[in-house]
Design a protein around this motif. Structure first.
Motif, short mmCIF file in Angstrom:
data_model
loop_
_atom_site.label_atom_id
_atom_site.label_comp_id
_atom_site.label_asym_id
_atom_site.label_seq_id
_atom_site.Cartn_x
_atom_site.Cartn_y
_atom_site.Cartn_z
N SER A 49 -38.62 -14.20 26.55
CA SER A 49 -37.56 -15.18 26.80
C SER A 49 -37.47 -15.52 28.11
O SER A 49 -37.95 -14.54 29.23
CB SER A 49 -36.14 -14.88 26.67
OG SER A 49 -36.21 -14.55 24.95
N ASN B 165 -32.02 -5.42 33.88
CA ASN B 165 -30.61 -5.33 34.53
C ASN B 165 -29.24 -5.47 33.31
O ASN B 165 -28.01 -5.49 33.87
CB ASN B 165 -30.53 -6.31 35.72
CG ASN B 165 -31.28 -5.88 36.82
OD1 ASN B 165 -31.35 -4.57 37.16
ND2 ASN B 165 -31.90 -6.73 37.35
N THR B 166 -29.54 -5.80 32.30
CA THR B 166 -28.60 -5.96 31.12
C THR B 166 -27.68 -4.66 31.29
O THR B 166 -28.36 -3.71 30.97
CB THR B 166 -29.17 -6.44 29.93
OG1 THR B 166 -30.21 -7.47 30.02
CG2 THR B 166 -28.33 -6.64 28.88
N ASN C 205 -36.25 -15.99 32.18
CA ASN C 205 -35.44 -15.29 33.12
C ASN C 205 -35.21 -13.82 32.51
O ASN C 205 -34.12 -13.42 32.35
CB ASN C 205 -33.92 -15.89 33.26
CG ASN C 205 -34.14 -17.54 33.48
OD1 ASN C 205 -34.93 -17.92 34.40
ND2 ASN C 205 -33.28 -18.50 33.02
N LEU C 206 -36.38 -13.26 32.29
CA LEU C 206 -36.00 -11.87 31.70
C LEU C 206 -37.07 -11.13 31.98
O LEU C 206 -38.37 -11.15 32.02
CB LEU C 206 -36.06 -11.99 30.08
CG LEU C 206 -35.55 -11.14 29.01
CD1 LEU C 206 -35.00 -11.49 27.93
CD2 LEU C 206 -36.80 -10.10 28.87
N THR C 207 -36.75 -9.81 32.62
CA THR C 207 -37.90 -9.18 33.09
C THR C 207 -37.45 -7.77 32.42
O THR C 207 -36.81 -7.05 32.05
CB THR C 207 -37.42 -8.57 34.58
OG1 THR C 207 -37.36 -9.50 35.54
CG2 THR C 207 -38.57 -7.81 35.10
N LEU C 208 -38.86 -7.39 31.47
CA LEU C 208 -38.81 -6.39 30.60
C LEU C 208 -38.87 -4.91 31.50
O LEU C 208 -39.63 -4.94 32.63
CB LEU C 208 -40.00 -6.34 29.71
CG LEU C 208 -40.04 -7.66 28.77
CD1 LEU C 208 -41.26 -7.65 28.17
CD2 LEU C 208 -38.90 -7.19 27.78
N VAL D 241 -29.78 -11.66 26.67
CA VAL D 241 -29.81 -12.47 27.94
C VAL D 241 -28.31 -12.48 28.43
O VAL D 241 -27.72 -13.01 27.83
CB VAL D 241 -30.68 -13.44 27.82
CG1 VAL D 241 -30.43 -14.08 29.69
CG2 VAL D 241 -31.90 -13.43 27.35
N LYS E 150 -27.72 0.64 33.54
CA LYS E 150 -28.39 -0.57 33.17
C LYS E 150 -29.44 -0.24 32.19
O LYS E 150 -29.80 1.08 32.03
CB LYS E 150 -29.17 -0.81 34.50
CG LYS E 150 -28.26 -1.53 35.69
CD LYS E 150 -27.60 -3.04 35.46
CE LYS E 150 -26.99 -3.20 36.62
NZ LYS E 150 -25.94 -4.14 36.27
N ASP F 281 -33.30 -7.94 29.22
CA ASP F 281 -33.53 -7.92 30.84
C ASP F 281 -33.38 -6.28 31.28
O ASP F 281 -32.53 -5.57 30.84
CB ASP F 281 -32.79 -8.88 31.51
CG ASP F 281 -33.31 -8.97 32.93
OD1 ASP F 281 -34.11 -9.75 33.09
OD2 ASP F 281 -32.52 -8.35 33.75
N GLN G 271 -35.65 -7.40 22.81
CA GLN G 271 -35.89 -7.37 24.00
C GLN G 271 -35.00 -7.61 24.96
O GLN G 271 -33.94 -8.44 24.57
CB GLN G 271 -37.22 -8.04 24.24
CG GLN G 271 -36.83 -9.85 23.96
CD GLN G 271 -38.13 -10.64 24.34
OE1 GLN G 271 -37.83 -11.83 24.77
NE2 GLN G 271 -39.25 -10.20 23.99
#
Lengths: 148, 187
Positions: free
Chosen positions: B76, B157-158, B78-81, B99, A124, B155, B153
């Motif tokens: 953006s 969990n990407t 729905n995005l957790t940094l 995203v 991740k 997320d 940038q």
């Protein structure tokens, strides 16, 4: 002001001024404090842009190749061919142990500056940033990410 | 009791009764105080000093947090940094967001400003925008070396592979100064 007199300063202008100031500052306030990590691209990568027209000097013969490889469940530190694995604890990088190992590398290889950070496909993004953060805080500022 | 005060004949004297039966116990000063307070009740004044105090504290607090750079950074939806302790203050640069399997970027056109593309390394619109922006930068400052700095940038969990795809596209187009946007955790 004589004793017993009930004269008070006129506070209305103060309140006017403060109201305007508060409105202005509230509108211009930066509520979102963000930071950025500037990354380096692994120079050995074929897609990496050439820094100059001249070919890079060959690395010294005694230079050790240090690299960190991220897996979904562990971190592997490689010193040439020798590898040392640090399993994740609670699905997170074991920050204390990995940091200690990197600090040991720092004292062992004082002349070395570069270190390459590789990662598997199933890792991740949060883990990559976390590892990058650990490397920088362990006195390895020149971390290169391999984009392949 | 006199005999001429016959009920119904004598004019009745109506007088306000005294405060006390015995005048020597009349509390003159207390009565004066009560009357004064009663008369002042209608003259309501708001004490503004606490209000000014509160405003002063608020202004000082806001001034200390004031950012003079004037940059506005957006994250953006729905995005957790990801959190990081070694980040440096973010500067205003072109921004790309990853995203899921989409890459999002802002372009000022007549129709719309925000574009989404499937992150498959072809990304023709993103490549076109990067080339156009690079040319524009070079035209603006022909003597300066193009640094190719850009903010990225994504997320937390990407999958890293999605990030690497964008990195490869950026590298191919000459944008090598990649900055990962992070959430500064407490140092």
């Amino acid at each position: 002001m004589s004793a017993g007199s009930s004269e008070e300063p006129n506070l209305t202008p103060f309140i006017d001024l403060f109201s305007v100031l508060v409105c202005f500052l509230l509108m211009t306030a930066a509520w979102l404090q963000l930071e950025a990590l500037q990354i380096n691209i692994d120079p050995s990568n074929p897609d990496a842009p050439a820094q100059s027209q001249e070919p890079p000097p060959p690395p010294p013969l005694n230079q050790v190749k240090l690299s960190v490889k991220l897996y979904a469940d562990k971190v592997v530190l490689s010193e040439n061919q020798a590898e040392k694995a640090f399993p994740n604890s609670n699905n997170q990088i074991d920050r204390a142990r990995v940091s200690q190992a990197l600090l040991d590398w720092r004292t062992k290889f004082t002349e070395q500056k570069d270190i390459v950070l590789n990662s598997e496909k199933d890792v991740k993004y949060g883990s990559l940033i976390s590892m990058y953060d650990i490397l920088i805080s362990s006195k390895w500022p020149d971390v290169a990410i391999n984009p392949n | 009791m006199s005999s001429d005060k016959v009920k119904g004949l004598a004019p009745r004297l109506i007088s306000v009764p005294g405060y006390h039966i015995h005048p020597e116990y009349d509390l003159v000063h207390l009565r004066h105080l009560i009357e004064t307070r009663r008369s002042h009740k209608n003259k309501f004044t708001l004490n503004l000093a606490p209000m000014v105090d509160m405003f002063s504290v608020l202004v000082i607090f806001l001034l200390m947090n004031f950012s003079s750079s004037g940059d506005a950074f957006f994250v953006s939806q729905n995005l957790t940094l990801p959190k990081a302790t070694q980040g440096k203050p973010m500067v205003s640069l072109p921004l790309i967001a990853v995203v899921g399997n989409k890459v999002i970027f802002n372009v000022e056109t007549e129709e719309k400003t925000k574009f989404e593309e499937i992150n498959d390394e072809k990304v023709p619109r993103l490549r076109a925008w990067l080339q156009k922006y690079k040319t524009f930068k070079k035209q603006m400052s022909p003597d300066a070396k193009f640094e190719g700095k850009i903010n990225l940038q994504a997320d937390v969990n990407t999958p890293v592979e999605e990030i690497k795809k964008v990195m490869r596209v950026l590298m191919n187009e000459g944008w090598t100064g990649i900055n990962f946007v992070v959430d500064p955790s407490k140092k």
